[in-house]
Design a protein around this motif. Structure first.
Motif, PDB file in Angstrom:
ATOM      1  N   PHE A  93       0.823  -1.202   0.000  1.00  0.00           N
ATOM      2  CA  PHE A  93       0.000   0.000   0.000  1.00  0.00           C
ATOM      3  C   PHE A  93       0.863   1.259   0.000  1.00  0.00           C
ATOM      4  CE2 PHE A  93      -2.510  -3.237   2.215  1.00  0.00           C
ATOM      5  CZ  PHE A  93      -3.749  -3.125   1.603  1.00  0.00           C
ATOM      6  N   ARG A  94       0.439   2.231  -0.786  1.00  0.00           N
ATOM      7  CA  ARG A  94       1.016   3.567  -0.769  1.00  0.00           C
ATOM      8  C   ARG A  94       0.075   4.395   0.118  1.00  0.00           C
ATOM      9  NH1 ARG A  94       4.354   4.618  -4.440  1.00  0.00           N
ATOM     10  NH2 ARG A  94       3.355   3.433  -6.101  1.00  0.00           N
ATOM     11  N   MET A  95       0.522   4.719   1.320  1.00  0.00           N
ATOM     12  CA  MET A  95      -0.375   5.317   2.311  1.00  0.00           C
ATOM     13  C   MET A  95      -0.629   6.809   2.098  1.00  0.00           C
ATOM     14  SD  MET A  95      -1.349   2.721   3.913  1.00  0.00           S
ATOM     15  CE  MET A  95      -2.159   3.348   5.380  1.00  0.00           C
ATOM     16  N   LYS A  96       0.259   7.477   1.405  1.00  0.00           N
ATOM     17  CA  LYS A  96       0.077   8.900   1.107  1.00  0.00           C
ATOM     18  C   LYS A  96       0.409   9.132  -0.363  1.00  0.00           C
ATOM     19  CE  LYS A  96       1.092  10.600   5.718  1.00  0.00           C
ATOM     20  NZ  LYS A  96       1.839  11.551   6.527  1.00  0.00           N
ATOM     21  N   PRO A  97      -0.283  10.074  -0.997  1.00  0.00           N
ATOM     22  CA  PRO A  97       0.031  10.363  -2.405  1.00  0.00           C
ATOM     23  C   PRO A  97       1.514  10.719  -2.570  1.00  0.00           C
ATOM     24  CG  PRO A  97      -1.965  11.500  -1.728  1.00  0.00           C
ATOM     25  CD  PRO A  97      -1.355  10.919  -0.481  1.00  0.00           C
ATOM     26  N   ARG A  98       2.105  10.216  -3.612  1.00  0.00           N
ATOM     27  CA  ARG A  98       3.505  10.461  -3.971  1.00  0.00           C
ATOM     28  C   ARG A  98       4.513   9.849  -2.999  1.00  0.00           C
ATOM     29  NH1 ARG A  98       0.539  14.679  -4.923  1.00  0.00           N
ATOM     30  NH2 ARG A  98       1.169  15.867  -3.114  1.00  0.00           N
ATOM     31  N   ALA A  99       4.058   9.156  -1.984  1.00  0.00           N
ATOM     32  CA  ALA A  99       4.967   8.451  -1.071  1.00  0.00           C
ATOM     33  C   ALA A  99       5.277   7.073  -1.651  1.00  0.00           C
ATOM     34  CB  ALA A  99       4.338   8.310   0.312  1.00  0.00           C
ATOM     35  N   ILE A 100       6.361   6.466  -1.172  1.00  0.00           N
ATOM     36  CA  ILE A 100       6.663   5.109  -1.619  1.00  0.00           C
ATOM     37  C   ILE A 100       5.758   4.120  -0.867  1.00  0.00           C
ATOM     38  CG2 ILE A 100       9.030   5.654  -2.300  1.00  0.00           C
ATOM     39  CD1 ILE A 100      10.004   4.410   0.299  1.00  0.00           C
ATOM     40  N   ALA A 101       5.561   2.950  -1.420  1.00  0.00           N
ATOM     41  CA  ALA A 101       4.727   1.916  -0.791  1.00  0.00           C
ATOM     42  C   ALA A 101       5.451   1.395   0.448  1.00  0.00           C
ATOM     43  CB  ALA A 101       4.440   0.791  -1.768  1.00  0.00           C
ATOM     44  N   LYS A 102       4.798   1.491   1.613  1.00  0.00           N
ATOM     45  CA  LYS A 102       5.453   1.123   2.867  1.00  0.00           C
ATOM     46  C   LYS A 102       4.600   0.239   3.772  1.00  0.00           C
ATOM     47  CE  LYS A 102       8.573   2.838   4.792  1.00  0.00           C
ATOM     48  NZ  LYS A 102       9.622   3.670   5.247  1.00  0.00           N
ATOM     49  N   HIS A 103       3.386  -0.101   3.364  1.00  0.00           N
ATOM     50  CA  HIS A 103       2.537  -0.937   4.207  1.00  0.00           C
ATOM     51  C   HIS A 103       2.200  -2.206   3.433  1.00  0.00           C
ATOM     52  CE1 HIS A 103       0.012  -1.898   7.558  1.00  0.00           C
ATOM     53  NE2 HIS A 103      -1.079  -1.936   6.826  1.00  0.00           N
ATOM     54  N   VAL A 104       2.106  -3.324   4.147  1.00  0.00           N
ATOM     55  CA  VAL A 104       1.928  -4.639   3.533  1.00  0.00           C
ATOM     56  C   VAL A 104       0.695  -5.317   4.130  1.00  0.00           C
ATOM     57  CG1 VAL A 104       2.990  -6.919   3.312  1.00  0.00           C
ATOM     58  CG2 VAL A 104       4.415  -4.886   3.223  1.00  0.00           C
ATOM     59  N   GLY A 105      -0.057  -5.988   3.287  1.00  0.00           N
ATOM     60  CA  GLY A 105      -1.176  -6.792   3.742  1.00  0.00           C
ATOM     61  C   GLY A 105      -1.294  -8.047   2.887  1.00  0.00           C
ATOM     62  N   ILE A 106      -2.114  -8.970   3.340  1.00  0.00           N
ATOM     63  CA  ILE A 106      -2.357 -10.204   2.595  1.00  0.00           C
ATOM     64  C   ILE A 106      -3.864 -10.320   2.381  1.00  0.00           C
ATOM     65  CG2 ILE A 106      -2.214 -12.733   2.644  1.00  0.00           C
ATOM     66  CD1 ILE A 106       0.342 -12.366   4.386  1.00  0.00           C
ATOM     67  N   LEU A 107      -4.266 -10.421   1.123  1.00  0.00           N
ATOM     68  CA  LEU A 107      -5.695 -10.547   0.807  1.00  0.00           C
ATOM     69  C   LEU A 107      -6.191 -11.905   1.298  1.00  0.00           C
ATOM     70  CD1 LEU A 107      -5.761  -9.087  -2.825  1.00  0.00           C
ATOM     71  CD2 LEU A 107      -6.145  -7.888  -0.653  1.00  0.00           C
ATOM     72  N   THR A 108      -7.325 -11.909   1.985  1.00  0.00           N
ATOM     73  CA  THR A 108      -7.889 -13.158   2.500  1.00  0.00           C
ATOM     74  C   THR A 108      -9.207 -13.516   1.837  1.00  0.00           C
ATOM     75  OG1 THR A 108      -8.894 -11.915   4.314  1.00  0.00           O
ATOM     76  CG2 THR A 108      -6.754 -12.964   4.749  1.00  0.00           C
ATOM     77  N   GLY A 109      -9.748 -12.623   1.073  1.00  0.00           N
ATOM     78  CA  GLY A 109     -10.998 -12.837   0.359  1.00  0.00           C
ATOM     79  C   GLY A 109     -11.132 -11.754  -0.681  1.00  0.00           C
ATOM     80  N   PRO A 110     -12.224 -11.751  -1.440  1.00  0.00           N
ATOM     81  CA  PRO A 110     -12.382 -10.723  -2.465  1.00  0.00           C
ATOM     82  C   PRO A 110     -12.522  -9.320  -1.867  1.00  0.00           C
ATOM     83  CG  PRO A 110     -14.279 -12.189  -2.425  1.00  0.00           C
ATOM     84  CD  PRO A 110     -13.281 -12.738  -1.453  1.00  0.00           C
ATOM     85  N   ALA A 111     -12.902  -9.235  -0.603  1.00  0.00           N
ATOM     86  CA  ALA A 111     -13.104  -7.919   0.005  1.00  0.00           C
ATOM     87  C   ALA A 111     -12.569  -7.844   1.431  1.00  0.00           C
ATOM     88  CB  ALA A 111     -14.594  -7.572  -0.018  1.00  0.00           C
ATOM     89  N   THR A 112     -11.583  -8.684   1.751  1.00  0.00           N
ATOM     90  CA  THR A 112     -10.978  -8.665   3.086  1.00  0.00           C
ATOM     91  C   THR A 112      -9.473  -8.822   2.972  1.00  0.00           C
ATOM     92  OG1 THR A 112     -11.319 -11.053   3.308  1.00  0.00           O
ATOM     93  CG2 THR A 112     -12.996  -9.620   4.312  1.00  0.00           C
ATOM     94  N   PHE A 113      -8.777  -8.324   3.983  1.00  0.00           N
ATOM     95  CA  PHE A 113      -7.326  -8.500   4.036  1.00  0.00           C
ATOM     96  C   PHE A 113      -6.873  -8.521   5.486  1.00  0.00           C
ATOM     97  CE2 PHE A 113      -7.570  -4.016   4.631  1.00  0.00           C
ATOM     98  CZ  PHE A 113      -6.347  -3.520   5.061  1.00  0.00           C
ATOM     99  N   LEU A 114      -5.669  -8.990   5.661  1.00  0.00           N
ATOM    100  CA  LEU A 114      -5.066  -9.148   6.974  1.00  0.00           C
ATOM    101  C   LEU A 114      -3.774  -8.338   6.983  1.00  0.00           C
ATOM    102  CD1 LEU A 114      -5.324 -12.418   8.755  1.00  0.00           C
ATOM    103  CD2 LEU A 114      -3.085 -11.395   8.765  1.00  0.00           C
ATOM    104  N   HIS A 115      -3.535  -7.608   8.074  1.00  0.00           N
ATOM    105  CA  HIS A 115      -2.306  -6.823   8.188  1.00  0.00           C
ATOM    106  C   HIS A 115      -2.016  -6.545   9.650  1.00  0.00           C
ATOM    107  CE1 HIS A 115      -4.386  -2.624   8.286  1.00  0.00           C
ATOM    108  NE2 HIS A 115      -5.295  -3.546   8.501  1.00  0.00           N
TER     109      HIS A 115
END
Length: 144
Positions: A93-115
């Motif tokens: 995830f890129r948490m702020k516009p123009r920032a580098i991607a610094k957050h990670v999650g794992i998708l667990t379903g079509p509309a859920t994720f774990l982090h």
């Protein structure tokens, strides 16, 4: 590279639910941050980590010319377009516009994720539009 079984990735990730947040840690039930969660799932699904992870800053607004996290993932995972990422995929995830991607999650379903989230630890939650629009990169875990 052949992708790992997505169901196995999700089971491994959910085993971390409730692990407290601890910056730069990766011990199931003891403490982890978002990258530590991904590292722990890697160890269970794929095997030993292929290289040591250097220290990193917690600044989600960090900018720079390089996407260090994505570059590291490309060295050992299978990149897929974020629009094609499904359950079992690792998303950055890129948490702020123009920032580098610094957050990670794992998708667990079509509309859920774990982090792993500061103050909350490892949680599973809805992948709302606010989260979905922040996905910058997606990767599949490879088979062992």
């Amino acid at each position: 590279m052949t992708p790992a079984d997505n169901g196995r990735v999700i089971v491994a990730a959910r085993a971390w639910l409730g692990t407290p947040y601890h910056d730069q840690a990766s011990l199931k039930g003891v403490g982890c941050d978002c990258l530590g969660l991904a590292r722990g799932v890697w160890r269970e699904v794929v095997g030993p980590e292929p290289f040591p992870i250097p220290a990193y800053s917690r600044d989600w607004g960090e900018t720079g010319p390089r996407e260090v996290l994505a570059e590291g993932a490309r060295r050992m995972m299978i990149e897929v377009p974020p629009s094609e990422a499904g359950p079992g995929a690792l998303v950055l995830f890129r948490m702020k516009p123009r920032a580098i991607a610094k957050h990670v999650g794992i998708l667990t379903g079509p509309a859920t994720f774990l982090h792993a989230y500061e103050r909350l630890g490892v949680i599973e939650e809805p992948l709302t539009n606010a989260w979905r629009r922040r996905i910058a990169f997606a990767f599949l875990f490879p088979q062992r």
